[in-house]
Design a protein around this motif. Sequence first.
Motif, short mmCIF file in Angstrom:
data_model
loop_
_atom_site.label_atom_id
_atom_site.label_comp_id
_atom_site.label_asym_id
_atom_site.label_seq_id
_atom_site.Cartn_x
_atom_site.Cartn_y
_atom_site.Cartn_z
N GLY A 247 0.78 -1.22 0.00
CA GLY A 247 0.00 0.00 0.00
C GLY A 247 0.81 1.28 0.00
N SER A 248 2.02 1.23 0.53
CA SER A 248 2.84 2.45 0.60
C SER A 248 3.70 2.67 -0.63
CB SER A 248 3.74 2.39 1.85
OG SER A 248 4.66 1.31 1.74
N THR A 249 3.74 1.70 -1.53
CA THR A 249 4.62 1.82 -2.70
C THR A 249 3.88 1.73 -4.02
OG1 THR A 249 5.07 -0.55 -2.53
CG2 THR A 249 6.68 0.96 -1.54
N ASN A 250 2.88 0.88 -4.12
CA ASN A 250 2.25 0.60 -5.41
C ASN A 250 0.86 1.20 -5.50
OD1 ASN A 250 4.03 -2.00 -4.62
ND2 ASN A 250 4.14 -1.60 -6.81
N PRO A 251 0.61 2.05 -6.50
CA PRO A 251 -0.73 2.62 -6.68
C PRO A 251 -1.77 1.51 -6.86
CG PRO A 251 0.88 3.75 -8.06
CD PRO A 251 1.56 2.54 -7.52
N LEU A 252 -2.94 1.72 -6.29
CA LEU A 252 -4.02 0.73 -6.37
C LEU A 252 -4.98 1.06 -7.51
CD1 LEU A 252 -5.80 -1.61 -5.23
CD2 LEU A 252 -6.89 0.13 -3.77
N TRP A 253 -5.31 0.02 -8.28
CA TRP A 253 -6.37 0.09 -9.28
C TRP A 253 -7.41 -0.93 -8.85
CZ3 TRP A 253 -5.18 -1.05 -15.16
CH2 TRP A 253 -6.35 -0.86 -15.93
N ILE A 254 -8.48 -0.46 -8.25
CA ILE A 254 -9.48 -1.37 -7.71
C ILE A 254 -10.58 -1.63 -8.73
CG2 ILE A 254 -10.85 0.49 -6.64
CD1 ILE A 254 -11.39 -1.52 -4.31
N ALA A 255 -11.02 -2.87 -8.79
CA ALA A 255 -12.12 -3.26 -9.67
C ALA A 255 -13.37 -3.45 -8.84
CB ALA A 255 -11.78 -4.55 -10.42
N ARG A 256 -14.37 -2.64 -9.08
CA ARG A 256 -15.67 -2.83 -8.45
C ARG A 256 -16.71 -2.16 -9.32
NH1 ARG A 256 -19.35 -0.72 -4.25
NH2 ARG A 256 -20.25 -2.53 -3.20
N TRP A 257 -17.55 -2.97 -9.97
CA TRP A 257 -18.55 -2.45 -10.89
C TRP A 257 -19.77 -2.01 -10.09
CZ3 TRP A 257 -18.13 -7.03 -14.86
CH2 TRP A 257 -16.87 -6.98 -15.46
N ALA A 258 -19.74 -0.79 -9.62
CA ALA A 258 -20.79 -0.29 -8.75
C ALA A 258 -20.72 1.24 -8.73
CB ALA A 258 -20.62 -0.85 -7.34
N THR A 260 -19.92 3.06 -6.13
CA THR A 260 -18.82 3.49 -5.26
C THR A 260 -17.72 2.45 -5.31
OG1 THR A 260 -19.64 2.36 -3.27
CG2 THR A 260 -20.48 4.60 -3.69
N PRO A 261 -16.48 2.84 -5.02
CA PRO A 261 -15.39 1.86 -5.05
C PRO A 261 -15.41 0.90 -3.88
CG PRO A 261 -14.56 4.01 -4.45
CD PRO A 261 -15.98 4.22 -4.85
N GLY A 262 -16.18 1.20 -2.84
CA GLY A 262 -16.29 0.29 -1.71
C GLY A 262 -15.05 0.26 -0.83
N THR A 263 -14.92 -0.79 -0.06
CA THR A 263 -13.81 -0.95 0.87
C THR A 263 -12.52 -1.25 0.12
OG1 THR A 263 -15.32 -1.82 2.54
CG2 THR A 263 -12.98 -2.25 2.88
N MET A 264 -11.44 -0.60 0.50
CA MET A 264 -10.15 -0.83 -0.14
C MET A 264 -9.55 -2.15 0.33
SD MET A 264 -9.67 1.85 -2.08
CE MET A 264 -11.46 1.86 -2.31
N PRO A 265 -8.72 -2.78 -0.50
CA PRO A 265 -7.99 -3.96 -0.03
C PRO A 265 -7.05 -3.59 1.11
CG PRO A 265 -7.85 -3.71 -2.43
CD PRO A 265 -8.42 -2.44 -1.90
N ALA A 266 -6.65 -4.55 1.89
CA ALA A 266 -5.74 -4.30 3.01
C ALA A 266 -4.47 -3.63 2.52
CB ALA A 266 -5.40 -5.62 3.71
N GLY A 267 -4.04 -2.59 3.23
CA GLY A 267 -2.80 -1.89 2.90
C GLY A 267 -3.01 -0.56 2.22
N TRP A 268 -4.17 -0.36 1.61
CA TRP A 268 -4.45 0.90 0.92
C TRP A 268 -5.58 1.66 1.63
CZ3 TRP A 268 -3.36 -3.45 -2.15
CH2 TRP A 268 -2.26 -3.33 -3.04
N SER A 269 -5.40 2.95 1.78
CA SER A 269 -6.47 3.78 2.35
C SER A 269 -7.24 4.52 1.26
CB SER A 269 -5.88 4.79 3.34
OG SER A 269 -4.92 5.62 2.70
N TYR A 270 -6.71 4.50 0.05
CA TYR A 270 -7.39 5.15 -1.08
C TYR A 270 -6.94 4.45 -2.36
CZ TYR A 270 -2.91 7.48 -1.87
OH TYR A 270 -1.58 7.72 -2.10
N ARG A 271 -7.65 4.73 -3.42
CA ARG A 271 -7.30 4.11 -4.71
C ARG A 271 -6.83 5.21 -5.67
NH1 ARG A 271 -10.67 6.93 -8.43
NH2 ARG A 271 -12.46 7.57 -7.20
#
Length: 299
Positions: A247-258, A260-271
Amino acid sequence: MVLTRPRTPTRLPMIGALAALALTATLTGAATAAPPGEGPHSVPSSEHINPRAHQAGVTRGGGGTMGWRSGVGPDDAAPTSARSTATSDATPDGGVDGLDVSHYQGSVDWAGYYGQGKRFAYVKATEGTYYTSDTFASQYNGSYDTGFIRGSYHFANPSDSSGASQAEYFVQHGGGWSGDGKTLPGALDIEYNPYSGGTCYGLSTAAMVAWIRDFTTTYESLTGRDAVIYTTTSWWNQCTGSSTAFGSTNPLWIARWASTPGTMPAGWSYRTFWQYTDTPVDQDSFNGSYSRLQALATG
């Protein structure tokens, strides 16, 4: 993202001792775990595909889209009736609009999408160490020529080879980066296994974290950039044991077809990116202004 027809594998030297040891300890043999057919990476028939993938319509290589888990898990996608159906000039959260494509889309109307307000694109380059998209060059260059900020992505197959060898293959076949202000860092698409071998590709959570680390550290050493990680919350938490290592090094690209992006995976506070719908193509939002998107591309 789209799984495209695998070809006969071209093996590269395996590097990354940690991941190699982890794979050896947790897999029951790469050759025997591969889909049956004319070689270890031939197109799988439907009866040998992960049941969830088959339920979602993956019947052969190239038959399923990235984020295919839509509708079968509350963390990853809303029911069809609640899914975002945005098609043109507005993202659900007001960010910069974009899209991702692969061989599945073939020829893309880049000018048309640019006219709809889309400003960035990710294009599938590779899968495993055995497949390169034959539409990658035309899609990658076509988006650039139209004015898009674009990047490439790699579909991970951890049961095929080490993370390091797949990162190396990716960089050698379109996944590189240049500081031209128009090239996004490459993305690792790590998600539910559409082939036989189980949701987590036969890896323990510790071995999966080691595999991802092997990929990301190799990619960074080759390009100078931290790879974007594309995933879903439930897959990540299940298959990495809710790892917080990236979470502190790699940008997150979250997949959620909705909506809102919903809850982030562990380690990330934002996407950084959010794939919010597959209608009429995979559509994505960048979490920030266009100038911040340019900054990400510039590095």
